[in-house]
Scaffold this motif. Sequence first.
Motif, PDB file in Angstrom:
ATOM      1  N   TYR A   1       1.032  -1.102   0.037  1.00 50.23           N
ATOM      2  CA  TYR A   1      -0.070   0.118  -0.091  1.00 50.23           C
ATOM      3  C   TYR A   1       0.919   1.233   0.112  1.00 50.23           C
ATOM      4  CZ  TYR A   1       1.314  -1.328   4.697  1.00 50.23           C
ATOM      5  OH  TYR A   1       2.030  -1.676   5.514  1.00 50.23           O
ATOM      6  N   ILE A   2       2.157   0.978  -0.236  1.00 52.85           N
ATOM      7  CA  ILE A   2       3.087   2.213  -0.490  1.00 52.85           C
ATOM      8  C   ILE A   2       3.600   2.470  -1.985  1.00 52.85           C
ATOM      9  CG2 ILE A   2       5.047   3.445   0.508  1.00 52.85           C
ATOM     10  CD1 ILE A   2       4.403   2.605   3.323  1.00 52.85           C
TER      11      ILE A   2
ATOM     12  N   PRO B   1       0.890   1.394  -5.054  1.00 57.64           N
ATOM     13  CA  PRO B   1       0.017   2.648  -5.150  1.00 57.64           C
ATOM     14  C   PRO B   1       0.670   3.723  -5.865  1.00 57.64           C
ATOM     15  CG  PRO B   1      -0.571   1.768  -3.280  1.00 57.64           C
ATOM     16  CD  PRO B   1       0.687   1.266  -3.686  1.00 57.64           C
ATOM     17  N   ALA B   2       1.928   4.246  -5.311  1.00 51.35           N
ATOM     18  CA  ALA B   2       2.494   5.630  -6.031  1.00 51.35           C
ATOM     19  C   ALA B   2       3.058   5.118  -7.202  1.00 51.35           C
ATOM     20  CB  ALA B   2       3.653   5.779  -5.167  1.00 51.35           C
TER      21      ALA B   2
ATOM     22  N   ILE C   1      -5.907   0.676  -2.963  1.00 51.87           N
ATOM     23  CA  ILE C   1      -5.503   0.810  -1.572  1.00 51.87           C
ATOM     24  C   ILE C   1      -6.363   0.559  -0.247  1.00 51.87           C
ATOM     25  CG2 ILE C   1      -5.169   3.098  -0.028  1.00 51.87           C
ATOM     26  CD1 ILE C   1      -3.947   4.379  -1.946  1.00 51.87           C
TER      27      ILE C   1
ATOM     28  N   GLY D   1       3.142   6.036  -0.404  1.00 52.42           N
ATOM     29  CA  GLY D   1       3.572   6.687  -1.487  1.00 52.42           C
ATOM     30  C   GLY D   1       2.715   7.718  -2.187  1.00 52.42           C
ATOM     31  N   LEU D   2       1.423   7.626  -1.895  1.00 49.70           N
ATOM     32  CA  LEU D   2       0.468   8.451  -2.560  1.00 49.70           C
ATOM     33  C   LEU D   2       0.696   9.850  -2.086  1.00 49.70           C
ATOM     34  CD1 LEU D   2      -2.615   6.552  -3.100  1.00 49.70           C
ATOM     35  CD2 LEU D   2      -0.879   7.114  -4.677  1.00 49.70           C
TER      36      LEU D   2
END
Lengths: 333, 333, 333, 95, 95, 95
Positions: free
Chosen positions: C280-281, C284-285, C300, F52-53
Amino acid sequence: MQSSLVLQNLLSPAILFFFLGVLAVVVGSDLEIPAPLPKLFSLYLLLSIGFRGGVELAHSSLNPTVLITIGAAITMAVLVPLICFWVLRWRFNVFDSAAIAAAYGSISAVTFITAESFLKVLKIRSDGFMVAALALMESPAIIVGLLLVRLMASGKGASKQQAGWGAVLHEAFLNSSVFLLVGSLLIGILVADFSPVGVEKMEPFTGKLFYGALCFFLLDMGIVAAQRLGDLRKAGTFLVVFAVLMPLFNASLGLAAAQLLHLSQGNALLFMVLSASASYIAVPAAMRMTVPEANPSLYISSSLGITFPFNIIFGIPLYMALVQRFIPPQAVL
Amino acid sequence: MQSSLVLQNLLSPAILFFFLGVLAVVVGSDLEIPAPLPKLFSLYLLLSIGFRGGVELAHSSLNPTVLITIGAAITMAVLVPLICFWVLRWRFNVFDSAAIAAAYGSISAVTFITAESFLKVLKIRSDGFMVAALALMESPAIIVGLLLVRLMASGKGASKQQAGWGAVLHEAFLNSSVFLLVGSLLIGILVADFSPVGVEKMEPFTGKLFYGALCFFLLDMGIVAAQRLGDLRKAGTFLVVFAVLMPLFNASLGLAAAQLLHLSQGNALLFMVLSASASYIAVPAAMRMTVPEANPSLYISSSLGITFPFNIIFGIPLYMALVQRFIPPQAVL
Amino acid sequence: MQSSLVLQNLLSPAILFFFLGVLAVVVGSDLEIPAPLPKLFSLYLLLSIGFRGGVELAHSSLNPTVLITIGAAITMAVLVPLICFWVLRWRFNVFDSAAIAAAYGSISAVTFITAESFLKVLKIRSDGFMVAALALMESPAIIVGLLLVRLMASGKGASKQQAGWGAVLHEAFLNSSVFLLVGSLLIGILVADFSPVGVEKMEPFTGKLFYGALCFFLLDMGIVAAQRLGDLRKAGTFLVVFAVLMPLFNASLGLAAAQLLHLSQGNALLFMVLSASASYIAVPAAMRMTVPEANPSLYISSSLGITFPFNIIFGIPLYMALVQRFIPPQAVL
Amino acid sequence: MKRLDLILSERELDKLLEALDAAGAPGYSVMRHVTGRGRSGSTVSEGMEFSGLGANAHVIVFCEDALLPALRSAVQPLLEYFGGVAYTSEAAPLL
Amino acid sequence: MKRLDLILSERELDKLLEALDAAGAPGYSVMRHVTGRGRSGSTVSEGMEFSGLGANAHVIVFCEDALLPALRSAVQPLLEYFGGVAYTSEAAPLL
Amino acid sequence: MKRLDLILSERELDKLLEALDAAGAPGYSVMRHVTGRGRSGSTVSEGMEFSGLGANAHVIVFCEDALLPALRSAVQPLLEYFGGVAYTSEAAPLL
Ligand SMILES: Nc1ncnc2c1ncn2[C@@H]1O[C@H](COP(=O)(O)O)[C@@H](O)[C@H]1O
Ligand SMILES: Nc1ncnc2c1ncn2[C@@H]1O[C@H](COP(=O)(O)O)[C@@H](O)[C@H]1O
Ligand SMILES: Nc1ncnc2c1ncn2[C@@H]1O[C@H](COP(=O)(O)O)[C@@H](O)[C@H]1O
Ligand code: NA
Ligand code: NA
Ligand code: NA
């Protein structure tokens, strides 16, 4: 010998995390330590180094060597900016020269801390009063810097109305890093003398955690230093060369003084590092207020982008090699 | 005896760092602990004190004394705001009186923590269930405060539409500091009973680090408290006197109760401190919502700017001296 | 046996603090860990797990099992997203399917860390090279995810101009979490080999503090995960079921591989957890940049809102029970 | 189009955002950790942020002129009960 | 009414707020940790925030048109000595 | 003069600032850690900032009217690919 010192320094966690930060910028990773986390670590490091220095200072007797060493440190903080100014005037105007000179006359606490860690690995002792020297070397260069501007820039385009001396002294002696360092030092002395249990209870926070926090902070310093490198192209070769050679020269001055004063090996290294390091916190803040005509990117990128990395990577082991060559292992102090 | 306790407290790192924060404001240094770092430390302190209290609570048996002490604590949290309200009405309107009264009926976790540290230095035991008392004394005063407004302000300019009781109870029992404290306490109990390894693994974080983190937080509290002092001139002498004398009176009430309940010396001190301290976190937040007519700068500057410093600097050693005078060293509990 | 493992996990501080965070959202408490504090803890956890993994890796010899295990881990990171994609296409379009698949092919470092803590409580060893596996499983799924979009979405509404492969590889291999984890791992190896004192000096920071910091971070993760639950109603039952069953299936794949490779019990659990966990890091980015057509709330909320809690609460003890059933206690490695 | 600037205590932020959602705001942006001084003379400073009173939040809404009355009715009770300021100005989409 | 946007280094924030108070500003809101690039080309980045130079602050003042000259004289010396920008625009109270 | 307000994910902030530099923006100010809700209904909350978003960033540019077309072409591709909003309004220098 010297090459093994360099290697030992290069392969310490502190320096490796610094490199990791630099690398993050170089390869374009999005790694960042968001504000105000770097501030947390810098406040923590100042508080801890001050407190521990105070505790050690309390345990050592206030003999003449202590006073003489501190006097020599303050003398260096006055002398170095004068020499630097004279060198810098070849290329820069009075304002920029004075501001850069002030940065090099002052000190970098993180460089000092890194040198202390280096000494601990080598199991070489240093004394608590060197932290007092550290604290007392921050301010004089700021005053010298401004004096230089006042004396040398009369009429030379000093159109801006001038900051009063009150504001300058305030900035020099009460800026947050000097204030926290000196304050924590005094607290350390008081606590060591009157509340020894307090020293014990602080230890896990100010002692055990210290090295890890330093590494984390150096990771950020690596990122920040690498980000400044771009500015250097604008600053030109002269400043780059200055930012490497001047620390070497200042360190030699420091070595000569250390020999004269019969400092121990550990204290001698710290004295050299204090002489060689340049400020990128207290001085820039003060110069911005008192000499707004100077270009901040010059004094910040040279002290933070070159001198700081140079000192912690090559300077410290190099100065140590010189110490081992010129200072007898069993010094008087 | 008493003067040595005062000195011992004054020269502890915690109080010295508090003074350093105050001094920073007084001399005008730019030292600051930027948001959200103070929040980090306050969350950490609540989590740690709750967890450790829970672990200790699990190890002690749930005997009647525990229940009676906690009952007495809750009674104090109801009684104190009523007395305060009666005193405050001499000078202030119903809204301000009720809000200030609620603050003094509730507690300050940091004052409690500082008292606990003080006990540790004196090597005097206290019990985990006092943390439960701490947690349970936060909420009642909020409800009493609002009841006072509802009962006494009928028609007296209460023009604003009123917040529902649901919202008030929610604010009283689920505000973040009560929630985190009670939650960590329950976790501490569960972990101590069922996962002793977990207690060990938490220890370096919740235990060893605790005192240093407290000092760092008190440095910030010193800054914040000193910043509030300016507001006091507006508040007037009555409130200043109230903010010093009321804690003394409330502490005496607490002492009487402690004697009646045969609390141990350590628990008695904590009970007095709970009675004497005033809230500057949970209650202001609740009052702002439920009694918006009250002027926040009155209840915040008196509790944070005067009562908090007074308690940690003079109150704790003074209350300890009273405890040593009136409570036998080997109490039943 | 299995039920006692579940209980032991449920009553560990880490999981209890996670629940406390969830509860805060459910009852509507205003408890929050303001930014950038969660970032501080996530950087700290990555740095510490990387560094400690590196140190352990340096102490173990680089035998074939290490290489084969790492190879198997990378294979899982390629295989799992392909299977997931095939399942997800029943309900979702190519873009959403590929993005969710990539999340499940990649890993969650916090799930891994929680599993490691669980092993320590049970006093079961695991090896440092599993941290290398963790680091190397983050990136491949990102590339597979984008490949799937490029191959399957030709003309299917891919109106947006496409991100170049350079940008994708950069995002996959140099995103901050991969970068910090791999960097710290390499530093750990170097320091363990060349500066053993450095390992000791880091220990209080990267070791002792670790578990407490994990608990603090899980408190925040509980808050964040619970906040995502609302999104799930929009996502529909299919995704909820997927987010629970898919980890179970992937964990079984992991178990089969662990048996084939004769991994030790500890390593087998970690291998299963790596297979079962979802990112979830990093993912997603990366997906936001490379597949902007996909709906972020789908990938997410399923990975963070369901799979993460499921894995740390029920998954880990369940996988452990399977390990104890199928993997002999004294494995070859 | 209009730009709406709302500044109020972050304690009431959730309530405000719910009210904006309900009134049909097309979107909004929130800046927290805002400090300031109000008409009452009361100061919100960074130092108090750890306390329960918190700092202010600054909410920006870009919306059609027609939506303004609905947003006004939505935020009015909150601002009147808890304090805070609200201003509008003209804005035009760049794209 | 007018909206005043002031952006300058947070090192001078206290001085600026004092000047605004003295000039009779009815209130103000402050956002800190602002980064940016100025006319001199010098960049203020988040990375340097720990250093003594700090970041920028963004101060917003909503006030009557009549107050503008007083505010202008109050902030002019500061902005000229230390740098920073100041712009005004039209605003109307929502309530 | 014009005031330009750009709000987009801080993941794309560096790209945006480069585009503004290239288009000749005289300067800009950046506020980070901005949260919000967009037209798609997707919410950016503080809780997700560690992921990360990331959060949003709010960029303000004060510039001459003549520069607007250049800035528009510079930011358009970014906002269209990644989302975000851009509005202009009138502004006048205070000094
Ligand atoms: N004239 C103003 N200009 C800008 N911000 C203001 C103004 N008045 C109030 N504020 C902001 O709104 C908050 C609440 O205002 P008040 O309700 O008047 O105390 C203050 O803390 C300021 O941040
Ligand atoms: N044209 C502009 N638009 C928006 N912000 C600006 C502009 N020019 C300067 N700034 C902001 O004001 C600060 C100081 O500007 P300066 O004094 O020109 O270096 C910069 O760091 C920016 O944050
Ligand atoms: N109408 C609006 N007013 C203010 N901010 C907005 C608006 N619409 C979108 N935003 C901001 O722009 C971000 C991206 O928007 P979007 O691309 O529509 O998801 C959101 O997270 C908000 O912070
Ligand atoms: Na120097
Ligand atoms: Na009380
Ligand atoms: Na996986």
